[in-house]
Design a protein around this motif. Structure first.
Motif, PDB file in Angstrom:
ATOM      1  N   THR A 100      11.386  21.077   9.542  1.00  0.00           N
ATOM      2  CA  THR A 100      10.239  21.978   9.714  1.00  0.00           C
ATOM      3  C   THR A 100      10.511  22.979  10.831  1.00  0.00           C
ATOM      4  O   THR A 100      10.286  24.184  10.681  1.00  0.00           O
ATOM      5  N   LEU A 101      11.036  22.477  11.956  1.00  0.00           N
ATOM      6  CA  LEU A 101      11.285  23.360  13.102  1.00  0.00           C
ATOM      7  C   LEU A 101      12.412  24.360  12.807  1.00  0.00           C
ATOM      8  O   LEU A 101      12.319  25.538  13.155  1.00  0.00           O
ATOM      9  N   LEU A 102      13.464  23.904  12.143  1.00  0.00           N
ATOM     10  CA  LEU A 102      14.590  24.795  11.839  1.00  0.00           C
ATOM     11  C   LEU A 102      14.205  25.850  10.800  1.00  0.00           C
ATOM     12  O   LEU A 102      14.655  26.997  10.867  1.00  0.00           O
ATOM     13  N   SER A 103      13.380  25.456   9.830  1.00  0.00           N
ATOM     14  CA  SER A 103      13.004  26.371   8.741  1.00  0.00           C
ATOM     15  C   SER A 103      12.333  27.634   9.265  1.00  0.00           C
ATOM     16  O   SER A 103      12.445  28.701   8.657  1.00  0.00           O
ATOM     17  N   ALA A 104      11.673  27.519  10.396  1.00  0.00           N
ATOM     18  CA  ALA A 104      10.966  28.674  10.974  1.00  0.00           C
ATOM     19  C   ALA A 104      11.931  29.801  11.320  1.00  0.00           C
ATOM     20  O   ALA A 104      11.533  30.967  11.393  1.00  0.00           O
ATOM     21  N   SER A 105      13.214  29.485  11.511  1.00  0.00           N
ATOM     22  CA  SER A 105      14.207  30.517  11.865  1.00  0.00           C
ATOM     23  C   SER A 105      14.975  31.044  10.663  1.00  0.00           C
ATOM     24  O   SER A 105      15.993  31.724  10.826  1.00  0.00           O
ATOM     25  N   ASN A 106      14.519  30.698   9.464  1.00  0.00           N
ATOM     26  CA  ASN A 106      15.101  31.217   8.208  1.00  0.00           C
ATOM     27  C   ASN A 106      16.622  31.058   8.068  1.00  0.00           C
ATOM     28  O   ASN A 106      17.340  32.052   7.903  1.00  0.00           O
ATOM     29  N   PRO A 107      17.139  29.840   8.123  1.00  0.00           N
ATOM     30  CA  PRO A 107      18.564  29.653   7.824  1.00  0.00           C
ATOM     31  C   PRO A 107      18.818  29.876   6.330  1.00  0.00           C
ATOM     32  O   PRO A 107      17.871  29.863   5.528  1.00  0.00           O
ATOM     33  N   ALA A 108      20.103  30.071   5.942  1.00  0.00           N
ATOM     34  CA  ALA A 108      20.429  30.265   4.526  1.00  0.00           C
ATOM     35  C   ALA A 108      20.149  28.982   3.741  1.00  0.00           C
ATOM     36  O   ALA A 108      19.692  29.025   2.600  1.00  0.00           O
ATOM     37  N   SER A 109      20.467  27.836   4.344  1.00  0.00           N
ATOM     38  CA  SER A 109      20.181  26.547   3.713  1.00  0.00           C
ATOM     39  C   SER A 109      20.178  25.461   4.787  1.00  0.00           C
ATOM     40  O   SER A 109      20.751  25.651   5.866  1.00  0.00           O
ATOM     41  N   ILE A 110      19.517  24.354   4.482  1.00  0.00           N
ATOM     42  CA  ILE A 110      19.550  23.184   5.378  1.00  0.00           C
ATOM     43  C   ILE A 110      19.858  21.959   4.528  1.00  0.00           C
ATOM     44  O   ILE A 110      19.157  21.687   3.547  1.00  0.00           O
ATOM     45  N   SER A 111      20.899  21.220   4.895  1.00  0.00           N
ATOM     46  CA  SER A 111      21.201  19.938   4.240  1.00  0.00           C
ATOM     47  C   SER A 111      21.256  18.869   5.319  1.00  0.00           C
ATOM     48  O   SER A 111      21.464  19.172   6.489  1.00  0.00           O
ATOM     49  N   VAL A 112      21.090  17.641   4.883  1.00  0.00           N
ATOM     50  CA  VAL A 112      21.144  16.513   5.827  1.00  0.00           C
ATOM     51  C   VAL A 112      22.321  15.621   5.483  1.00  0.00           C
ATOM     52  O   VAL A 112      22.513  15.250   4.326  1.00  0.00           O
ATOM     53  N   CYS A 113      23.112  15.302   6.513  1.00  0.00           N
ATOM     54  CA  CYS A 113      24.223  14.361   6.360  1.00  0.00           C
ATOM     55  C   CYS A 113      23.960  13.199   7.312  1.00  0.00           C
ATOM     56  O   CYS A 113      23.911  13.386   8.526  1.00  0.00           O
ATOM     57  N   ASP A 126      20.141  32.850   8.589  1.00  0.00           N
ATOM     58  CA  ASP A 126      21.131  33.137   7.532  1.00  0.00           C
ATOM     59  C   ASP A 126      22.368  32.228   7.555  1.00  0.00           C
ATOM     60  O   ASP A 126      23.351  32.494   6.865  1.00  0.00           O
ATOM     61  N   LYS A 127      22.346  31.156   8.354  1.00  0.00           N
ATOM     62  CA  LYS A 127      23.500  30.242   8.377  1.00  0.00           C
ATOM     63  C   LYS A 127      23.240  29.016   7.499  1.00  0.00           C
ATOM     64  O   LYS A 127      22.081  28.636   7.294  1.00  0.00           O
ATOM     65  N   HIS A 128      24.320  28.422   7.013  1.00  0.00           N
ATOM     66  CA  HIS A 128      24.206  27.163   6.277  1.00  0.00           C
ATOM     67  C   HIS A 128      24.238  26.015   7.290  1.00  0.00           C
ATOM     68  O   HIS A 128      25.253  25.766   7.939  1.00  0.00           O
ATOM     69  N   ILE A 129      23.101  25.346   7.420  1.00  0.00           N
ATOM     70  CA  ILE A 129      22.947  24.297   8.432  1.00  0.00           C
ATOM     71  C   ILE A 129      23.159  22.922   7.786  1.00  0.00           C
ATOM     72  O   ILE A 129      22.574  22.624   6.736  1.00  0.00           O
ATOM     73  N   ILE A 130      23.966  22.095   8.429  1.00  0.00           N
ATOM     74  CA  ILE A 130      24.026  20.677   8.042  1.00  0.00           C
ATOM     75  C   ILE A 130      23.582  19.860   9.254  1.00  0.00           C
ATOM     76  O   ILE A 130      24.237  19.869  10.305  1.00  0.00           O
ATOM     77  N   VAL A 131      22.446  19.205   9.107  1.00  0.00           N
ATOM     78  CA  VAL A 131      21.921  18.353  10.178  1.00  0.00           C
ATOM     79  C   VAL A 131      22.614  17.000  10.082  1.00  0.00           C
ATOM     80  O   VAL A 131      22.644  16.384   9.016  1.00  0.00           O
ATOM     81  N   VAL A 132      23.196  16.551  11.193  1.00  0.00           N
ATOM     82  CA  VAL A 132      23.936  15.285  11.197  1.00  0.00           C
ATOM     83  C   VAL A 132      23.110  14.227  11.938  1.00  0.00           C
ATOM     84  O   VAL A 132      22.784  14.383  13.114  1.00  0.00           O
ATOM     85  N   GLU A 133      22.784  13.139  11.215  1.00  0.00           N
ATOM     86  CA  GLU A 133      21.943  12.076  11.764  1.00  0.00           C
ATOM     87  C   GLU A 133      22.691  10.738  11.751  1.00  0.00           C
ATOM     88  O   GLU A 133      23.589  10.535  10.921  1.00  0.00           O
ATOM     89  N   ASP A 134      22.306   9.841  12.650  1.00  0.00           N
ATOM     90  CA  ASP A 134      22.874   8.491  12.625  1.00  0.00           C
ATOM     91  C   ASP A 134      22.246   7.676  11.496  1.00  0.00           C
ATOM     92  O   ASP A 134      22.937   7.029  10.717  1.00  0.00           O
ATOM     93  N   ILE A 135      20.929   7.720  11.401  1.00  0.00           N
ATOM     94  CA  ILE A 135      20.234   6.921  10.383  1.00  0.00           C
ATOM     95  C   ILE A 135      18.937   7.610   9.981  1.00  0.00           C
ATOM     96  O   ILE A 135      18.221   8.138  10.830  1.00  0.00           O
ATOM     97  N   VAL A 136      18.689   7.657   8.685  1.00  0.00           N
ATOM     98  CA  VAL A 136      17.389   8.108   8.193  1.00  0.00           C
ATOM     99  C   VAL A 136      16.641   6.854   7.767  1.00  0.00           C
ATOM    100  O   VAL A 136      17.041   6.165   6.832  1.00  0.00           O
ATOM    101  N   ASP A 137      15.584   6.568   8.515  1.00  0.00           N
ATOM    102  CA  ASP A 137      14.810   5.347   8.324  1.00  0.00           C
ATOM    103  C   ASP A 137      13.502   5.729   7.606  1.00  0.00           C
ATOM    104  O   ASP A 137      13.474   5.820   6.380  1.00  0.00           O
ATOM    105  N   THR A 138      12.453   6.024   8.340  1.00  0.00           N
ATOM    106  CA  THR A 138      11.220   6.488   7.681  1.00  0.00           C
ATOM    107  C   THR A 138      11.364   7.941   7.202  1.00  0.00           C
ATOM    108  O   THR A 138      10.639   8.376   6.313  1.00  0.00           O
ATOM    109  N   GLY A 139      12.278   8.677   7.814  1.00  0.00           N
ATOM    110  CA  GLY A 139      12.455  10.090   7.462  1.00  0.00           C
ATOM    111  C   GLY A 139      11.602  11.020   8.303  1.00  0.00           C
ATOM    112  O   GLY A 139      11.663  12.243   8.145  1.00  0.00           O
ATOM    113  N   ILE A 140      10.837  10.476   9.239  1.00  0.00           N
ATOM    114  CA  ILE A 140       9.927  11.295  10.057  1.00  0.00           C
ATOM    115  C   ILE A 140      10.714  12.260  10.949  1.00  0.00           C
ATOM    116  O   ILE A 140      10.398  13.445  11.040  1.00  0.00           O
ATOM    117  N   THR A 141      11.766  11.748  11.593  1.00  0.00           N
ATOM    118  CA  THR A 141      12.562  12.597  12.496  1.00  0.00           C
ATOM    119  C   THR A 141      13.152  13.779  11.735  1.00  0.00           C
ATOM    120  O   THR A 141      13.061  14.928  12.181  1.00  0.00           O
TER     121      THR A 141
END
Ligand code: IMP
Length: 180
Positions: free
Chosen positions: A116-129, A95-110
């Motif tokens: 996928t792993l975070l979604s299993a715990s049902n957060p309110a939302s996930i965004s990528v910065c 139920d939390k709003h998650i912002i994942v902080v990355e250095d670089i999104v290259d292929t996007g695999i990471t």
């Protein structure tokens, strides 16, 4: 310092630190506006995003949670081969709003693995910065919502990113020189 050498390779300045800091402030303000009235848990992916996360957090003027995680891939006992896991996630994310902080999104695999792993715990939302995004290399499912700089498909170091473990402490971003 416009030129540096790390191990056997030569690099030249690409984005100076003052431009990086100006962009990080912009990103922080955008996040604050978008998440007004919402509680955010920032999940910073180690090692590369430590410097970006530090500067970003210093410019967020609201109460937020910050945690650091690592993605690990190991040989599982199943027939499917490699198994991914998140290391260091000590806090509950449901139920939390998650912002994942990355250095670089290259292929996007990471980032796909992390989401996928975070979604299993049902957060309110996930965004990528992400500090950097290489659209021409990207083949993932999760386009980052917050991007510092879009860059072409070149190798860069500094501001947390490394070449064979060196260069992470540089305050500017450097690109690999094609000729020495
Ligand atoms: P992805 O899974 O292909 O999106 O790759 C993400 C990871 O690859 C980043 O977190 C970096 O550790 C590494 N990486 C990708 N491009 C670069 C680069 O240009 N310099 C340094 N590391 C990079």
């Amino acid at each position: 310092m416009n030129k540096i050498q790390l191990h056997d390779k030569h690099f030249q300045i690409y984005i100076p630190s003052h431009e990086i800091l100006a962009k990080v402030k912009e990103l922080a303000q955008k996040i604050e506006t978008d998440f007004e009235g919402k509680e955010i848990l920032f999940l910073s992916i180690l090692n590369g995003s430590f410097m970006f996360t530090s500067d970003l957090m210093k410019n967020i003027n609201k109460q937020v949670e910050i945690s650091f995680i690592k993605v690990s891939s190991y040989s599982g006992t199943t027939t499917t081969g490699r198994v991914d896991e998140l290391i260091g996630l000590a806090t509950t994310i449901t139920d939390k709003h998650i912002i994942v902080v990355e250095d670089i999104v290259d292929t996007g695999i990471t980032i796909d693995k992390v989401i996928t792993l975070l979604s299993a715990s049902n957060p309110a939302s996930i965004s990528v910065c992400t500090f950097l995004y290489k659209p021409s290399a990207f083949k993932g499912n999760n386009v980052p919502a917050y991007v510092g700089f879009e860059i072409p498909n070149k190798f860069v170091v500094g501001y947390g990113l490394d070449y064979d473990q060196l260069g992470r402490n540089l305050e500017s971003l450097y690109e690999l020189k094609s000729t020495n």
